[in-house]
Motif scaffolding. Structure first.
Motif, PDB file in Angstrom:
ATOM      1  N   ASP A  29      20.053   9.658   1.176  1.00  0.00           N
ATOM      2  CA  ASP A  29      19.683  10.165  -0.150  1.00  0.00           C
ATOM      3  C   ASP A  29      18.278   9.921  -0.286  1.00  0.00           C
ATOM      4  OD1 ASP A  29      22.159  11.159  -0.791  1.00  0.00           O
ATOM      5  OD2 ASP A  29      22.669   9.267  -2.023  1.00  0.00           O
ATOM      6  N   ASP A  30      17.481   9.037   0.663  1.00  0.00           N
ATOM      7  CA  ASP A  30      16.139   8.660   0.485  1.00  0.00           C
ATOM      8  C   ASP A  30      15.151   9.949   0.540  1.00  0.00           C
ATOM      9  OD1 ASP A  30      17.143   5.812   0.382  1.00  0.00           O
ATOM     10  OD2 ASP A  30      16.284   5.417   2.302  1.00  0.00           O
ATOM     11  N   GLU A  33      14.554  11.602  -3.070  1.00  0.00           N
ATOM     12  CA  GLU A  33      14.279  10.585  -4.325  1.00  0.00           C
ATOM     13  C   GLU A  33      13.359  11.595  -5.202  1.00  0.00           C
ATOM     14  OE1 GLU A  33      14.921   6.309  -2.851  1.00  0.00           O
ATOM     15  OE2 GLU A  33      12.823   7.452  -2.483  1.00  0.00           O
ATOM     16  N   SER A  34      13.391  11.490  -6.400  1.00  0.00           N
ATOM     17  CA  SER A  34      12.603  12.153  -7.351  1.00  0.00           C
ATOM     18  C   SER A  34      11.786  11.159  -8.314  1.00  0.00           C
ATOM     19  CB  SER A  34      13.195  13.251  -8.303  1.00  0.00           C
ATOM     20  OG  SER A  34      14.284  12.726  -9.076  1.00  0.00           O
ATOM     21  N   GLY A  35      11.959  10.299  -8.242  1.00  0.00           N
ATOM     22  CA  GLY A  35      11.481   9.333  -9.352  1.00  0.00           C
ATOM     23  C   GLY A  35       9.992   8.616  -8.864  1.00  0.00           C
ATOM     24  N   ASN A  36       9.627   7.447  -9.499  1.00  0.00           N
ATOM     25  CA  ASN A  36       8.349   6.653  -8.783  1.00  0.00           C
ATOM     26  C   ASN A  36       8.602   5.429  -8.046  1.00  0.00           C
ATOM     27  OD1 ASN A  36       6.525   8.532 -10.197  1.00  0.00           O
ATOM     28  ND2 ASN A  36       7.298   7.830 -11.972  1.00  0.00           N
ATOM     29  N   ARG A  37       9.774   4.951  -7.794  1.00  0.00           N
ATOM     30  CA  ARG A  37       9.919   3.855  -7.168  1.00  0.00           C
ATOM     31  C   ARG A  37      10.557   4.387  -5.966  1.00  0.00           C
ATOM     32  NH1 ARG A  37       9.658  -1.023 -10.052  1.00  0.00           N
ATOM     33  NH2 ARG A  37       9.575  -0.723 -12.332  1.00  0.00           N
ATOM     34  N   LEU A  38       9.852   4.700  -4.907  1.00  0.00           N
ATOM     35  CA  LEU A  38      10.268   5.452  -3.785  1.00  0.00           C
ATOM     36  C   LEU A  38      10.385   4.833  -2.715  1.00  0.00           C
ATOM     37  CD1 LEU A  38       7.776   8.317  -4.213  1.00  0.00           C
ATOM     38  CD2 LEU A  38      10.211   8.483  -4.833  1.00  0.00           C
ATOM     39  N   SER A  39      11.532   5.083  -1.862  1.00  0.00           N
ATOM     40  CA  SER A  39      11.817   4.550  -0.627  1.00  0.00           C
ATOM     41  C   SER A  39      10.830   5.238   0.468  1.00  0.00           C
ATOM     42  CB  SER A  39      13.081   4.679   0.175  1.00  0.00           C
ATOM     43  OG  SER A  39      13.064   6.323   0.207  1.00  0.00           O
ATOM     44  N   GLY A  42      11.062   8.741   0.848  1.00  0.00           N
ATOM     45  CA  GLY A  42      10.630   9.389  -0.286  1.00  0.00           C
ATOM     46  C   GLY A  42       9.109   9.393  -0.496  1.00  0.00           C
ATOM     47  N   ARG A  46       7.169  12.852  -0.865  1.00  0.00           N
ATOM     48  CA  ARG A  46       6.434  13.142  -1.914  1.00  0.00           C
ATOM     49  C   ARG A  46       4.869  13.534  -1.560  1.00  0.00           C
ATOM     50  NH1 ARG A  46       6.546  10.780  -7.114  1.00  0.00           N
ATOM     51  NH2 ARG A  46       8.791  11.456  -6.714  1.00  0.00           N
ATOM     52  N   GLU A 152       2.768   8.074  -4.479  1.00  0.00           N
ATOM     53  CA  GLU A 152       3.169   8.338  -6.069  1.00  0.00           C
ATOM     54  C   GLU A 152       1.959   8.768  -6.860  1.00  0.00           C
ATOM     55  OE1 GLU A 152       5.159   4.725  -4.179  1.00  0.00           O
ATOM     56  OE2 GLU A 152       3.290   5.542  -3.788  1.00  0.00           O
TER      57      GLU A 152
END
Length: 482
Positions: A29-30, A33-39, A42, A46, A152
């Protein structure tokens, strides 16, 4: 972003295949990701789909992105960015006002994170003209552009960025397609569609990724770490396939509680004194890995503690003798044996590291046990890449506001004061004092630099080792244009 530096020899054989297959070691799933704490995956997605004012190229250098150029005032306090002539994906004009609003939203969303602490260096963002934006700092920061190039801080309007790639729909794999330059406010390039490739990126566990690479199913494997490093050295992998980044960052043990044996800085220091750092990763056969006893990586620009390795006047046995005395004193008063648990990621590299740590701790009378996945532990491995070449990044990782069980309020005050220091020299002195305060509080057990490795098939271009371990996807998609 200029494409001239990305048109690398050796990619032409891939152009007919349509896509570059990239696996990032991690979870499936990495990439989504759609948030701000990204792997790591991710972050790659981004920055590929939502560029910021500036970006980082495959060599780790800052290059233009939404800002086509910039100037810095002589005092280092103001950066003026010229926004390129382009549009947002919905057709709205990409002007300074909309860029300002997007950047401020991104910064606000990062409050409560260590990157949010780094961004406190920004004093004000102002629109100076239709396509000119000023970012004013509280004090000089030579590494500001590098901080601004973080994934980010990719700019978006209504959740959509300006590229340089667009996301195509997918399930377990994500497919990214390069956007033609003319649709990004850049000069048109002849035969663009015939000379670019999609990138298919997926999150895969380490063993599966190495096996798939060996079987010819993948062209690139990224985000290899210490825990999985032995996997890259096994099997019929050629010496030119394994690529190592000489990284900068944190690699060591953090304290997850301050109770019992770990209740005092003196006993926490004893654990750090026990470690034989030059031999810690000896089983990995890593040439060039440099151990350190410091929280801040040695040798950064403006380093005021260049000769600041700890315990330089003591031999390892002298250090261990003092550490044994401190541990024995505690076990006698507590009436119990000295035992600690440590949380390490799964993998053969972690197994090797644990064996060496257990041996070192046993030399001072401490039994080290390995925690099971998901189980609470006294110590936890920190394996983190630096975002920029500044002491403040390292120190902010242990800020008391980021819920550190062991931290130094005195150090936080000095770091905060450094934000408004009128010169880089004064800021460096304050940060050196903060590092000293963190040493006094024994907030961390440093080992050295993080390990990052990749597997790259011969003939693949757009990849380069760099000290930030950043390997953007867009350069991998560019084949030579004749």
């Amino acid at each position: 972003m200029s494409c001239a530096g990305l048109l690398l020899a050796g990619c032409s054989s891939r152009a007919d295949e349509g896509a570059v297959s990239v696996a990032v070691i991690g979870d499936k799933d990495d990439p989504f990701e759609s948030g701000n704490r990204l792997s790591y995956a991710g972050q790659l997605v981004r920055e590929a789909t939502s560029e910021g004012l500036v970006a980082m190229d495959e060599t780790g250098e800052v290059v233009p992105a939404i800002a086509e150029r910039w100037i810095v005032t002589e005092d280092g306090l103001s950066f003026f960015f010229r926004i390129r002539g382009s549009d947002w994906p919905d057709g709205d004009e990409l002007d300074a006002a909309s860029v300002k609003a997007s950047l401020e939203r991104a910064i606000q969303s990062l409050e409560g994170t260590t990157l949010g602490l780094d961004l406190q260096k920004i004093d004000e963002i102002r629109v100076m003209a239709d396509r000119v934006l000023e970012v004013r700092l509280r004090g000089p920061m030579p590494q500001f552009l590098q901080m601004l190039a973080q994934p980010e801080l990719g700019l978006r309007l209504d959740g959509q960025g300006t590229g340089p790639m667009r996301r195509l729909e997918g399930d377990e794999q994500m497919r990214l397609q390069p956007i033609a330059p003319q649709f990004r406010g850049l000069p048109e390039l002849r035969a663009w569609d015939d000379n670019v490739l999609d990138v298919v990126i997926s999150g895969i566990p380490a063993q599966r990724a190495v096996d798939a690479f060996r079987n010819g199913e993948l062209e690139i494997v990224l985000n290899g770490r210490m825990s999985s490093f032995p996997l890259a050295e096994t099997g019929p992998l050629s010496s030119g396939t394994l690529r190592l980044d000489a990284t900068v960052g944190l690699f060591g043990l953090s304290f997850r509680n301050a109770r019992g044996l770990l209740a005092t800085a003196e006993r926490r220091e004893a654990l750090s004194m026990a470690i034989d750092r030059p031999r810690l990763l000896q089983a990995f056969n890593l040439a060039g890995w440099v151990p350190t006893t410091r929280i801040v990586a040695p040798g950064l620009p403006g380093d005021r503690r260049a000769a600041g390795e700890r315990w330089t006047g003591q031999s390892l046995e002298e250090r261990r003798g003092e550490a044994r005395r401190r541990i024995a004193e505690w076990t006698s008063s507590a009436g119990t044996a000295a035992r600690l648990s440590v949380s390490l990621p799964q993998g053969p590299g972690s197994n090797l590291l644990f064996e060496k740590l257990a041996e070192d701790f046993a030399s001072i009378g401490v039994t080290l046990q390995r925690a099971q996945p998901g189980e609470a532990a006294d110590l936890r491995l920190v394996d983190r890449l630096a975002r920029y070449a500044g002491a403040r990044w390292f120190l902010n990782q242990f800020n008391c506001d980021i819920s550190q069980p062991v931290c130094s309020p005195d150090a936080d005050v000095l770091v905060d004061q450094s934000l408004d220091a009128p010169t880089a020299d004064e800021a460096a002195n304050l940060l050196a004092g903060a590092e000293g305060a963190m040493n006094d509080a024994e907030v961390f057990i440093p080992f050295g630099a993080p390990i990052r490795w990749s597997l790259v098939r011969g003939g693949v271009g757009g990849f380069s080792e760099n000290r930030w371990g950043r390997h953007p996807l867009f350069p991998l998609a560019i084949a030579p244009i004749s």
